[in-house]
Design a protein around this motif. Structure first.
Motif, PDB file in Angstrom:
ATOM      1  N   ILE A  24      70.376  52.144  16.266  1.00  0.00           N
ATOM      2  CA  ILE A  24      69.406  52.020  15.454  1.00  0.00           C
ATOM      3  C   ILE A  24      68.209  51.412  16.030  1.00  0.00           C
ATOM      4  O   ILE A  24      66.876  51.900  15.698  1.00  0.00           O
ATOM      5  CB  ILE A  24      69.649  51.281  14.195  1.00  0.00           C
ATOM      6  CG1 ILE A  24      70.889  52.289  13.291  1.00  0.00           C
ATOM      7  CG2 ILE A  24      68.577  51.285  13.028  1.00  0.00           C
ATOM      8  CD1 ILE A  24      71.438  51.334  12.240  1.00  0.00           C
ATOM      9  N   TYR A  25      68.291  50.168  16.661  1.00  0.00           N
ATOM     10  CA  TYR A  25      67.192  49.449  16.801  1.00  0.00           C
ATOM     11  C   TYR A  25      66.679  49.370  18.455  1.00  0.00           C
ATOM     12  O   TYR A  25      65.802  48.771  18.885  1.00  0.00           O
ATOM     13  CB  TYR A  25      67.356  47.977  16.606  1.00  0.00           C
ATOM     14  CG  TYR A  25      67.331  47.770  15.038  1.00  0.00           C
ATOM     15  CD1 TYR A  25      66.394  48.113  14.135  1.00  0.00           C
ATOM     16  CD2 TYR A  25      68.573  47.574  14.386  1.00  0.00           C
ATOM     17  CE1 TYR A  25      66.405  47.897  12.890  1.00  0.00           C
ATOM     18  CE2 TYR A  25      68.761  47.663  13.102  1.00  0.00           C
ATOM     19  CZ  TYR A  25      67.798  47.668  12.223  1.00  0.00           C
ATOM     20  OH  TYR A  25      67.725  47.675  10.871  1.00  0.00           O
ATOM     21  N   SER A 103      63.100  51.207  12.663  1.00  0.00           N
ATOM     22  CA  SER A 103      64.036  52.394  12.003  1.00  0.00           C
ATOM     23  C   SER A 103      63.089  53.337  11.014  1.00  0.00           C
ATOM     24  O   SER A 103      62.309  52.572  10.465  1.00  0.00           O
ATOM     25  CB  SER A 103      65.223  52.054  11.568  1.00  0.00           C
ATOM     26  OG  SER A 103      65.118  51.456  10.358  1.00  0.00           O
ATOM     27  N   ASN A 104      63.486  54.378  10.534  1.00  0.00           N
ATOM     28  CA  ASN A 104      62.962  55.031   9.769  1.00  0.00           C
ATOM     29  C   ASN A 104      63.732  54.713   8.450  1.00  0.00           C
ATOM     30  O   ASN A 104      64.521  55.173   8.138  1.00  0.00           O
ATOM     31  CB  ASN A 104      62.893  56.523   9.970  1.00  0.00           C
ATOM     32  CG  ASN A 104      62.126  57.373   8.857  1.00  0.00           C
ATOM     33  OD1 ASN A 104      61.866  57.054   7.749  1.00  0.00           O
ATOM     34  ND2 ASN A 104      62.447  58.688   9.004  1.00  0.00           N
ATOM     35  N   ARG A 108      67.500  56.479   5.935  1.00  0.00           N
ATOM     36  CA  ARG A 108      68.583  55.259   6.105  1.00  0.00           C
ATOM     37  C   ARG A 108      69.177  55.312   4.473  1.00  0.00           C
ATOM     38  O   ARG A 108      68.875  56.001   3.550  1.00  0.00           O
ATOM     39  CB  ARG A 108      68.097  53.882   6.554  1.00  0.00           C
ATOM     40  CG  ARG A 108      67.737  54.169   8.058  1.00  0.00           C
ATOM     41  CD  ARG A 108      67.475  52.886   8.623  1.00  0.00           C
ATOM     42  NE  ARG A 108      68.674  51.941   9.052  1.00  0.00           N
ATOM     43  CZ  ARG A 108      68.704  50.712   9.160  1.00  0.00           C
ATOM     44  NH1 ARG A 108      67.718  50.059   9.203  1.00  0.00           N
ATOM     45  NH2 ARG A 108      69.857  49.909   9.120  1.00  0.00           N
ATOM     46  N   GLY A 127      59.862  54.298  11.965  1.00  0.00           N
ATOM     47  CA  GLY A 127      61.032  55.075  12.699  1.00  0.00           C
ATOM     48  C   GLY A 127      60.435  55.502  14.150  1.00  0.00           C
ATOM     49  O   GLY A 127      60.910  56.401  14.667  1.00  0.00           O
TER      50      GLY A 127
END
Length: 151
Positions: A24-25, A103-104, A108, A127
């Motif tokens: 994710i990151y 992240s977007n 999520r 994002g």
């Protein structure tokens, strides 16, 4: 000569960048992000003060002291979805800010799609990964330069 001063605030768990949920990151540490961001800022004659904290009150105290800054970049982390106190602190000051998310948050979990800060921000970047920090920096410089030209 420094033209502008920006306060960069990173909320909880962002100290774990590069180690936390890399799917994710990403794999880049916060230290590397800051080094690159500071190099870009220096070229733009801008100074960045960075604070990362897992404690909400530390971020709030920094916001209260933000009068000496031209702009704020804030990645509130999980406080995005929970902190009315951060919102109130940002409403109490006159310093404009851009909200950044690696992240977007809208793609999520449903609870992450609500931000207590977005509607009072001067922009939201979500994002784009760590590039979001650089986009915020460039946007702020452009806005401040345009404001300076109008004066």
């Amino acid at each position: 000569m420094i033209n502008y001063k920006i306060l960069l605030l990173n909320g909880p768990n962002l100290n774990l960048l590069g180690n936390r949920e890399s799917n994710i990151y990403g794999n880049i540490t916060l230290e590397k992000v800051l080094n690159k961001l500071n190099k870009k800022a220096i070229k733009l004659k801008t100074k960045i003060k960075h604070i990362q904290s897992n404690a909400e009150y530390i971020l709030i105290n920094e916001i209260h002291q933000s009068k000496k800054y031209d702009y704020i970049i804030i990645n509130p982390g999980a406080f995005t979805h929970t902190s009315i106190a951060l919102r109130d602190a940002l409403l109490a000051i006159k310093t404009p800010f851009i909200e950044v998310h690696i992240s977007n948050i809208f793609a999520r979990e449903k609870f992450r799609s609500h931000s207590w800060l977005s509607d009072i921000s001067n922009g939201i970047i979500s994002g784009l990964g760590i590039e979001g920090y650089y986009c915020a920096l460039y946007t702020i410089i452009k806005r401040l330069n345009n404001k300076k030209k109008k004066l």
